[in-house]
Design a protein around this motif. Structure first.
Motif, PDB file in Angstrom:
ATOM      1  N   LEU A   1      -0.781  25.024  86.908  1.00 23.67           N
ATOM      2  CA  LEU A   1      -0.461  24.574  88.260  1.00 23.67           C
ATOM      3  C   LEU A   1       0.304  23.256  88.238  1.00 23.67           C
ATOM      4  O   LEU A   1       1.277  23.077  88.976  1.00 23.67           O
ATOM      5  CB  LEU A   1      -1.741  24.401  89.088  1.00 23.67           C
ATOM      6  CG  LEU A   1      -2.543  25.657  89.414  1.00 23.67           C
ATOM      7  CD1 LEU A   1      -3.823  25.283  90.158  1.00 23.67           C
ATOM      8  CD2 LEU A   1      -1.719  26.638  90.249  1.00 23.67           C
TER       9      LEU A   1
ATOM     10  N   LEU B   1       3.364  19.531  90.667  1.00 21.63           N
ATOM     11  CA  LEU B   1       3.255  20.983  90.638  1.00 21.63           C
ATOM     12  C   LEU B   1       4.472  21.545  89.914  1.00 21.63           C
ATOM     13  O   LEU B   1       5.591  21.020  90.037  1.00 21.63           O
ATOM     14  CB  LEU B   1       3.231  21.547  92.063  1.00 21.63           C
ATOM     15  CG  LEU B   1       1.988  21.292  92.916  1.00 21.63           C
ATOM     16  CD1 LEU B   1       2.249  21.776  94.333  1.00 21.63           C
ATOM     17  CD2 LEU B   1       0.759  21.974  92.338  1.00 21.63           C
TER      18      LEU B   1
ATOM     19  N   ARG C   1       3.636  26.106  94.852  1.00 19.94           N
ATOM     20  CA  ARG C   1       3.163  26.004  96.243  1.00 19.94           C
ATOM     21  C   ARG C   1       3.495  27.274  97.031  1.00 19.94           C
ATOM     22  O   ARG C   1       2.622  27.877  97.666  1.00 19.94           O
ATOM     23  CB  ARG C   1       3.775  24.775  96.919  1.00 19.94           C
ATOM     24  CG  ARG C   1       3.211  24.510  98.316  1.00 19.94           C
ATOM     25  CD  ARG C   1       3.908  23.331  98.971  1.00 19.94           C
ATOM     26  NE  ARG C   1       3.799  22.132  98.171  1.00 19.94           N
ATOM     27  CZ  ARG C   1       2.738  21.329  98.134  1.00 19.94           C
ATOM     28  NH1 ARG C   1       1.672  21.634  98.870  1.00 19.94           N
ATOM     29  NH2 ARG C   1       2.724  20.255  97.381  1.00 19.94           N
ATOM     30  N   ASP C   2       4.747  27.702  96.986  1.00 20.11           N
ATOM     31  CA  ASP C   2       5.150  28.887  97.727  1.00 20.11           C
ATOM     32  C   ASP C   2       4.494  30.136  97.154  1.00 20.11           C
ATOM     33  O   ASP C   2       4.168  31.072  97.894  1.00 20.11           O
ATOM     34  CB  ASP C   2       6.672  29.042  97.707  1.00 20.11           C
ATOM     35  CG  ASP C   2       7.381  27.974  98.530  1.00 20.11           C
ATOM     36  OD1 ASP C   2       6.720  27.327  99.370  1.00 20.11           O
ATOM     37  OD2 ASP C   2       8.597  27.784  98.330  1.00 20.11           O
TER      38      ASP C   2
ATOM     39  N   VAL D   1       0.978  30.597  98.502  1.00 22.28           N
ATOM     40  CA  VAL D   1       1.025  31.080  99.884  1.00 22.28           C
ATOM     41  C   VAL D   1       1.332  32.573  99.919  1.00 22.28           C
ATOM     42  O   VAL D   1       0.692  33.344 100.643  1.00 22.28           O
ATOM     43  CB  VAL D   1       2.086  30.303 100.691  1.00 22.28           C
ATOM     44  CG1 VAL D   1       2.285  30.929 102.063  1.00 22.28           C
ATOM     45  CG2 VAL D   1       1.669  28.837 100.834  1.00 22.28           C
TER      46      VAL D   1
ATOM     47  N   HIS E   1      -1.917  17.336  96.313  1.00 25.86           N
ATOM     48  CA  HIS E   1      -0.852  18.295  96.614  1.00 25.86           C
ATOM     49  C   HIS E   1      -1.152  19.155  97.841  1.00 25.86           C
ATOM     50  O   HIS E   1      -0.356  20.037  98.190  1.00 25.86           O
ATOM     51  CB  HIS E   1      -0.603  19.192  95.396  1.00 25.86           C
ATOM     52  CG  HIS E   1       0.013  18.486  94.229  1.00 25.86           C
ATOM     53  ND1 HIS E   1       1.277  17.953  94.261  1.00 25.86           N
ATOM     54  CD2 HIS E   1      -0.481  18.194  92.990  1.00 25.86           C
ATOM     55  CE1 HIS E   1       1.560  17.381  93.102  1.00 25.86           C
ATOM     56  NE2 HIS E   1       0.511  17.513  92.314  1.00 25.86           N
ATOM     57  N   ASP E   2      -2.297  18.908  98.478  1.00 24.53           N
ATOM     58  CA  ASP E   2      -2.697  19.626  99.690  1.00 24.53           C
ATOM     59  C   ASP E   2      -2.689  21.140  99.470  1.00 24.53           C
ATOM     60  O   ASP E   2      -2.140  21.913 100.271  1.00 24.53           O
ATOM     61  CB  ASP E   2      -1.771  19.257 100.858  1.00 24.53           C
ATOM     62  CG  ASP E   2      -2.307  19.761 102.204  1.00 24.53           C
ATOM     63  OD1 ASP E   2      -3.540  19.929 102.319  1.00 24.53           O
ATOM     64  OD2 ASP E   2      -1.490  19.997 103.117  1.00 24.53           O
ATOM     65  N   ILE E   3      -3.338  21.574  98.382  1.00 24.07           N
ATOM     66  CA  ILE E   3      -3.414  23.010  98.105  1.00 24.07           C
ATOM     67  C   ILE E   3      -4.862  23.486  97.948  1.00 24.07           C
ATOM     68  O   ILE E   3      -5.086  24.668  97.670  1.00 24.07           O
ATOM     69  CB  ILE E   3      -2.608  23.396  96.849  1.00 24.07           C
ATOM     70  CG1 ILE E   3      -3.091  22.624  95.615  1.00 24.07           C
ATOM     71  CG2 ILE E   3      -1.116  23.185  97.076  1.00 24.07           C
ATOM     72  CD1 ILE E   3      -2.436  23.081  94.318  1.00 24.07           C
TER      73      ILE E   3
ATOM     74  N   HIS F   1      -6.248  26.797  99.562  1.00 26.50           N
ATOM     75  CA  HIS F   1      -5.852  28.126  99.106  1.00 26.50           C
ATOM     76  C   HIS F   1      -6.929  28.800  98.252  1.00 26.50           C
ATOM     77  O   HIS F   1      -6.891  30.018  98.078  1.00 26.50           O
ATOM     78  CB  HIS F   1      -4.564  28.048  98.276  1.00 26.50           C
ATOM     79  CG  HIS F   1      -3.346  27.677  99.059  1.00 26.50           C
ATOM     80  ND1 HIS F   1      -2.906  28.415 100.137  1.00 26.50           N
ATOM     81  CD2 HIS F   1      -2.469  26.643  98.916  1.00 26.50           C
ATOM     82  CE1 HIS F   1      -1.801  27.864 100.620  1.00 26.50           C
ATOM     83  NE2 HIS F   1      -1.526  26.782  99.907  1.00 26.50           N
TER      84      HIS F   1
END
Length: 217
Positions: free
Chosen positions: A13, A90, A95-96, A99, A126-128, A131
Motif C-alpha cells: 500500500l 501510497l 487509492r482509486d 474504491v 492517507h484517509d483510507i 475502506h
C-alpha cells in the motif's frame, strides 16, 4: 459469497523503506553493531520485529535480538516525535483501486508487520482507514508467514479461503496466503523481486494496480 482482498501495508500500500532503513540504522547504532545494508533490510520488511532481528543476526544471542527490536521501536517513535520521518506515500493507483474494489463488492483488509499504532497512523494520514473491514497487525499475531493474521481476517469478514486473496510484495505474504488456503497474488512494486514471489507460490505477480483490478474482475 463474500469476497475478501487482504493487502500487506509496507511495500504494497505504501512505500515505507526510507523510514524503516533510518530507524533500523539508528537501532543498530544504539547497540554498537553495524547495520545491515539497505537491500538486506528491505528483504525482511513484513516480518515481526523480533523475527526481523533474528533473521538479520541469526547467530546473535536472543537478548541482543530482543534489545534490537526494542531499540527499533524506540527509534521509530523518537524519529516520529522529532518530525524526522518522511511521509510514506501510497503507491500509484492504490487509492482509486481500493474504491473500485469496494464498489465491486469486495471486502478489504490489511495484514501487516506494522504495529496497531503504526498502521492506524498511516491509514489515517492517507484517509483510507474506512475502506477496511479488518486490520491485522504484528501486535496480536505470530510473524508472517504464519497464517493467523489472514485466518482472523477471514473470520471477521465472514469469507472462505477460496474467496479470499492475499496481496503483497514479499514471499512472506505469499507463504501466509497459501498457508491460510487463500489465493496469493504478488505485486512487483515492493521489496521482493518477482521471481522470489513466484518461488514462494504466488499465483501471479502484477506490475500495477490496473493489472490487479483486471485480475480480480
Amino acid at each position: 459469497m463474500t469476497r475478501l482482498a487482504v493487502f500487506d501495508c509496507d511495500g504494497t500500500l505504501v512505500d515505507s523503506q526510507v523510514n524503516i532503513i533510518r530507524a533500523m540504522t539508528e537501532s543498530f547504532a544504539r547497540v554498537g553493531v553495524a547495520a545491515p545494508d539497505p537491500h538486506r533490510i528491505r528483504q525482511v520488511v513484513g516480518l515481526s520485529l523480533f523475527e526481523t532481528m533474528a533473521t538479520l543476526l541469526p547467530d546473535a544471542e536472543v537478548d541482543l535480538q530482543t534489545r534490537l527490536a526494542d531499540e527499533y521501536r524506540n527509534a521509530y517513535h523518537r524519529l516520529r516525535a522529532e518530525g524526522s520521518l518522511v511521509v510514506e506515500p501510497l503507491y500509484p493507483g492504490i487509492r482509486d483501486g481500493l474504491v473500485e474494489l469496494a464498489d465491486r463488492g469486495w471486502l478489504l483488509g490489511v495484514a501487516t508487520g506494522k504495529s496497531d499504532r503504526g498502521l492506524a497512523l498511516i491509514l489515517a494520514h492517507h484517509d483510507i482507514a474506512h475502506h477496511f473491514v479488518t486490520l491485522q497487525t504484528a501486535d496480536r499475531h505470530p510473524s508472517k508467514p504464519h497464517p493467523a493474521m489472514l485466518e482472523l481476517a477471514m473470520a471477521q469478514a465472514g469469507a472462505e479461503p477460496a474467496d479470499t486473496v492475499m496481496i503483497g510484495d514479499t514471499s512472506f505474504d505469499m507463504l501466509m496466503g497459501i498457508a491460510a488456503g487463500a489465493r496469493a497474488i504478488g505485486v512487483d512494486w515492493g521489496y521482493h523481486a518477482p521471481d522470489e514471489l513466484t518461488a514462494a507460490g504466488a499465483e501471479t505477480v502484477v506490475g500495477d494496480m490496473p493489472a490487479l483490478l483486471a485480475l480480480l474482475a
